[in-house]
Scaffold this motif. Structure first.
Motif, short mmCIF file in Angstrom:
data_model
loop_
_atom_site.label_atom_id
_atom_site.label_comp_id
_atom_site.label_asym_id
_atom_site.label_seq_id
_atom_site.Cartn_x
_atom_site.Cartn_y
_atom_site.Cartn_z
N LYS A 5 0.83 -1.21 0.00
CA LYS A 5 0.00 0.00 0.00
C LYS A 5 0.86 1.25 0.00
CE LYS A 5 -4.08 -2.04 2.20
NZ LYS A 5 -4.96 -2.03 3.40
N THR A 6 2.00 1.21 0.69
CA THR A 6 2.90 2.36 0.70
C THR A 6 3.48 2.60 -0.69
OG1 THR A 6 3.46 2.00 3.02
CG2 THR A 6 4.98 3.33 1.73
N ALA A 19 5.73 10.58 -2.35
CA ALA A 19 5.09 9.60 -1.45
C ALA A 19 5.16 10.15 -0.04
CB ALA A 19 5.78 8.25 -1.54
N CYS A 20 4.26 9.68 0.80
CA CYS A 20 4.25 10.13 2.19
C CYS A 20 4.04 8.91 3.09
CB CYS A 20 3.16 11.17 2.43
SG CYS A 20 3.29 12.01 4.03
N PRO A 21 5.10 8.12 3.33
CA PRO A 21 4.97 6.96 4.21
C PRO A 21 4.52 7.38 5.61
CG PRO A 21 7.04 6.90 3.00
CD PRO A 21 6.46 8.25 2.79
N GLY A 22 3.71 6.55 6.22
CA GLY A 22 3.20 6.88 7.54
C GLY A 22 4.26 6.73 8.62
N ASP A 23 3.91 7.20 9.82
CA ASP A 23 4.83 7.10 10.95
C ASP A 23 5.16 5.66 11.31
OD1 ASP A 23 4.98 9.83 11.15
OD2 ASP A 23 3.54 10.00 12.80
N ASP A 24 4.33 4.71 10.85
CA ASP A 24 4.61 3.30 11.14
C ASP A 24 5.84 2.79 10.39
OD1 ASP A 24 2.85 3.84 8.96
OD2 ASP A 24 2.44 1.71 8.75
N TRP A 25 6.40 3.61 9.48
CA TRP A 25 7.63 3.24 8.78
C TRP A 25 8.84 4.01 9.31
CZ3 TRP A 25 8.45 -0.93 6.07
CH2 TRP A 25 7.38 -1.55 5.43
N PHE A 139 9.09 0.58 12.55
CA PHE A 139 8.87 -0.04 11.25
C PHE A 139 8.84 -1.56 11.31
CE2 PHE A 139 13.49 -0.34 11.28
CZ PHE A 139 13.73 -1.54 10.63
N THR A 140 9.43 -2.15 12.34
CA THR A 140 9.51 -3.61 12.41
C THR A 140 8.16 -4.28 12.61
OG1 THR A 140 9.99 -3.61 14.79
CG2 THR A 140 11.87 -3.51 13.28
N GLN A 141 7.11 -3.49 12.89
CA GLN A 141 5.77 -4.07 12.98
C GLN A 141 5.33 -4.66 11.63
OE1 GLN A 141 2.43 -0.92 12.98
NE2 GLN A 141 4.28 0.29 13.41
N HIS A 142 6.01 -4.25 10.55
CA HIS A 142 5.68 -4.75 9.22
C HIS A 142 6.42 -6.03 8.87
CE1 HIS A 142 3.33 -1.23 8.21
NE2 HIS A 142 4.32 -0.45 8.60
N LEU A 143 7.24 -6.54 9.79
CA LEU A 143 8.08 -7.69 9.49
C LEU A 143 7.87 -8.80 10.51
CD1 LEU A 143 11.42 -5.76 8.82
CD2 LEU A 143 9.76 -6.54 7.12
N ALA A 172 0.53 -9.11 0.06
CA ALA A 172 0.60 -8.51 -1.27
C ALA A 172 1.96 -7.89 -1.55
CB ALA A 172 -0.50 -7.45 -1.41
N ALA A 173 2.96 -8.15 -0.71
CA ALA A 173 4.29 -7.62 -0.96
C ALA A 173 4.74 -8.02 -2.36
CB ALA A 173 5.28 -8.11 0.08
N PRO A 174 5.13 -7.08 -3.21
CA PRO A 174 5.41 -7.42 -4.60
C PRO A 174 6.69 -8.23 -4.75
CG PRO A 174 6.00 -5.14 -4.17
CD PRO A 174 5.31 -5.64 -2.94
#
Length: 260
Positions: A5-6, A19-25, A139-143, A172-174
């Motif tokens: 989505k990012t 682009a404007c990645p959220g604070d979660d990154w 950001f590690t919440q995505h991993l 959906a990670a490409p």
């Protein structure tokens, strides 16, 4: 917001991508370096859709990155089988990163040799998670992560080494280099295993050789990180990534500023 989505938030305006990645990154006061690299490569592939596979990336993280970022790809040269592209990334505070990317088509070769054996480890489910909130970067919440060897951070280890299973928490990670770069920069510097107290770190440069034409964005990969030198406020480290079946996909070096 997930990786896919990012990447989808990238917009184009006359050769400039935003682009404007959220604070979660975020990683501390700046965006995680891997997401900056991933967005830069995604912008390049949109700007030049007929590129061959990515073969190498030279990345300099020159300043903090926060808020909206602007990405400017510039084709330096395109030949019969390769292309070199420069990418500038700017943020609210100015220059954030500069990338030099090399793309190259596969060619027939009479020679084949690989000497990057994967360490012998168990499957990811045999190990405990490595990234633990609230001390792990946001950001590690995505991993998804598992520690398969080496030490953990801030344990006063004698040898700076990390061995981690990692994968994206994004179905959906490409497939492709954006997902590779977003995953490959995730481990903390191996020097942090030597720390006895928490202290800041900052990646300065990252040199990546991409060793495979394809990358499975949703699969587990094993990353081995070894600090070759730790002194004078800097660490130079070697990074290697394999697929679960032992195929090397990345060999890299990184220079990290350490404040401990």
């Amino acid at each position: 917001m997930t990786l896919s989505k990012t990447l989808a938030t990238l917009t184009a305006d006359n050769g400039l991508y935003r682009a404007c990645p959220g604070d979660d990154w975020r990683q501390g006061r700046t965006l995680y370096g891997g997401i900056q690299a991933a967005l830069a490569v995604e912008a390049v592939q949109r700007a030049y859709p007929d590129l061959p596979p990515l073969r190498s990336a030279q990345i300099a993280y020159v300043g903090p990155s926060a808020g909206e970022i602007e990405i400017t790809p510039t084709l330096l040269r395109a030949g019969k089988s390769s292309a070199f592209i420069s990418v500038g990334v700017t943020a609210e505070a100015g220059a954030a990163a500069q990338l030099l990317l090399c793309f190259g088509a596969a060619r027939d070769s009479a020679h084949r040799y690989t000497e990057l054996p994967m360490p012998k480890v168990e499957a990811p489910d045999a190990y405990e998670p490595f990234f633990q909130p609230p001390v792990a970067p946001v950001f590690t919440q995505h991993l998804d992560s598992r520690r398969a060897g080496g030490a953990t951070v801030v344990t006063g280890a004698k040898r700076p080494e990390l061995l981690l299973w990692l994968r994206h928490r994004d179905d959906a990670a490409p497939d492709g280099p954006a997902s590779l770069l977003a995953l490959g920069d995730a481990p903390p510097p191996a020097a942090m295993t030597m720390f006895t107290d928490r202290a800041p770190i900052s990646t300065m440069t990252w040199s990546v050789d991409v060793l495979a034409d394809s990358f499975d964005g949703g699969a587990w990969h094993l990353l081995h990180v070894v600090g070759d030198t730790v002194a004078d406020g800097y660490s130079s480290q070697t990074m290697t990534m394999w697929t679960a079946d032992g195929r090397p996909v990345m060999a890299a070096r990184q220079t990290v500023a350490i404040y401990a």
